[in-house]
Write an enzyme that holds these catalytic residues in place. Structure first.
Site, PDB file in Angstrom:
ATOM      1  N   HIS A  38      -3.204   5.601   4.041  1.00  0.00           N
ATOM      2  CA  HIS A  38      -2.130   5.132   3.153  1.00  0.00           C
ATOM      3  C   HIS A  38      -1.444   6.342   2.509  1.00  0.00           C
ATOM      4  O   HIS A  38      -2.104   7.326   2.168  1.00  0.00           O
ATOM      5  CB  HIS A  38      -2.691   4.196   2.084  1.00  0.00           C
ATOM      6  N   GLU A  74       4.898   2.260   7.027  1.00  0.00           N
ATOM      7  CA  GLU A  74       5.270   2.177   5.610  1.00  0.00           C
ATOM      8  C   GLU A  74       6.072   3.417   5.222  1.00  0.00           C
ATOM      9  O   GLU A  74       5.491   4.450   4.872  1.00  0.00           O
ATOM     10  CB  GLU A  74       4.021   2.103   4.731  1.00  0.00           C
TER      11      GLU A  74
HETATM   12  P1  PGA Z   1       4.602  -2.382  -2.066  1.00  0.00           P
HETATM   13  O1  PGA Z   1       3.358  -1.541  -1.476  1.00  0.00           O
HETATM   14  O2  PGA Z   1       4.636  -3.701  -1.340  1.00  0.00           O
HETATM   15  O3  PGA Z   1       4.306  -2.533  -3.517  1.00  0.00           O
HETATM   16  O4  PGA Z   1       5.824  -1.570  -1.790  1.00  0.00           O
HETATM   17  C1  PGA Z   1       3.053  -1.558  -0.128  1.00  0.00           C
HETATM   18  C2  PGA Z   1       1.904  -0.615   0.161  1.00  0.00           C
HETATM   19  O5  PGA Z   1       1.900   0.495  -0.400  1.00  0.00           O
HETATM   20  O6  PGA Z   1       1.002  -0.935   0.929  1.00  0.00           O
END
Ligand code: PGA
Length: 254
Positions: A96, A170
């Site tokens: 992440h 992401e």
């Molecule tokens: P968010 O986070 O939906 O608050 O943007 C997603 C994540 O970091 O997994």
């Protein structure tokens, strides 16, 4: 394969009581859903929530938000893959952007963690994504390809089932904002990631792994990522702390 909808609670909520309430709300709400649903709470809530899971599809399964890269021993603060398995945890988020940023996790560390966790029988949600600076410098694809190449180095020949690996795209600039990635850009990026995975090993399961989108997903934008951008699931942060909103997201992916 089913869509995979993942709740990433990050360092929330502040109490066991709240964690239990949100989890129960999600569990009630997703009855009959056809997607696979995973809740990733902070480690300390796993024993409590593990007692409330009945296993998919009757309830969400559990995921860890990270894992240490050794089996056990003198690693203060570490949580091993075997410890997670022992709590009936099925999934683990690895790589992440917040762990890369605040815990200084490199692509190489991410790779060791993926191997360790797969070896222990956990399923992986492997996060990749470029920062705003990398995107502005035109380096987005280069960054994603490097993260995939190093993150998955050496696992091509493992005898793994395709369900055991999901990639979560992401974009760092889209996390925790209202700045979610456009559906068109997500569609192109998912196609690029699938190409990279196929290049990583055209014959093995890796090329067919599920690719999720994450970054400011809510119930208004969620359906389009699945239906129009071709995502095989979603990684949801902020919106997953509200059971009702998260259940709407799960339903939008049906
Ligand atoms: P968010 O986070 O939906 O608050 O943007 C997603 C994540 O970091 O997994």
């Amino acid at each position: 394969m089913k869509n995979l909808i993942v709740a990433n609670w990050k360092m929330n909520p502040a109490s066991q009581k709240e964690a239990e309430d949100i989890f129960k709300g999600i569990k009630r709400g997703i009855k009959g859903a056809t997607s696979e649903v995973v809740v990733c709470p902070p480690f300390v809530y796993l024993p409590l929530l593990s007692g409330l899971t009945l296993g998919a599809p009757a309830s969400p399964s559990l995921g860890g938000q990270n894992v240490f890269f050794r089996e056990g021993g003198a690693f203060t603060g570490g949580i091993s893959a075997m410890m997670l398995k022992d709590l009936k945890v099925e999934y683990v988020i690895i790589g992440h952007s917040e762990s890369r940023r605040y815990l200084k996790e490199t692509d190489e560390i991410v790779n060791i963690k993926i191997k360790e966790a797969l070896g222990a029988g956990l399923k992986i949600i492997f996060c990749i994504g470029e920062t705003a600076e990398e995107r502005d410098a035109g380096k987005k694809n280069e960054v994603l390809e490097r993260q995939i190449k190093i993150g998955l180095a050496g696992i091509e020949n493992w005898k793994l089932k395709i369900e055991n690996l999901a990639i979560a795209y992401e974009p760092v600039w889209a996390i925790g904002t209202v700045n979610n990635c456009s559906v068109e850009e997500t569609r192109q990026t998912i196609a690029f990631i699938k190409d990279c995975l196929a290049r990583q090993n055209a014959t093995a399961f890796v090329g067919q792994a599920r690719v999720l989108y994450g970054g400011s997903v809510d119930s208004k934008n969620s359906g389009a990522y699945i239906k129009d951008a071709g995502a095989n699931g979603l990684l949801v942060g902020g919106a997953s702390l509200n059971a009702e909103e998260f259940v709407k997201i799960v339903k939008s992916a049906e």
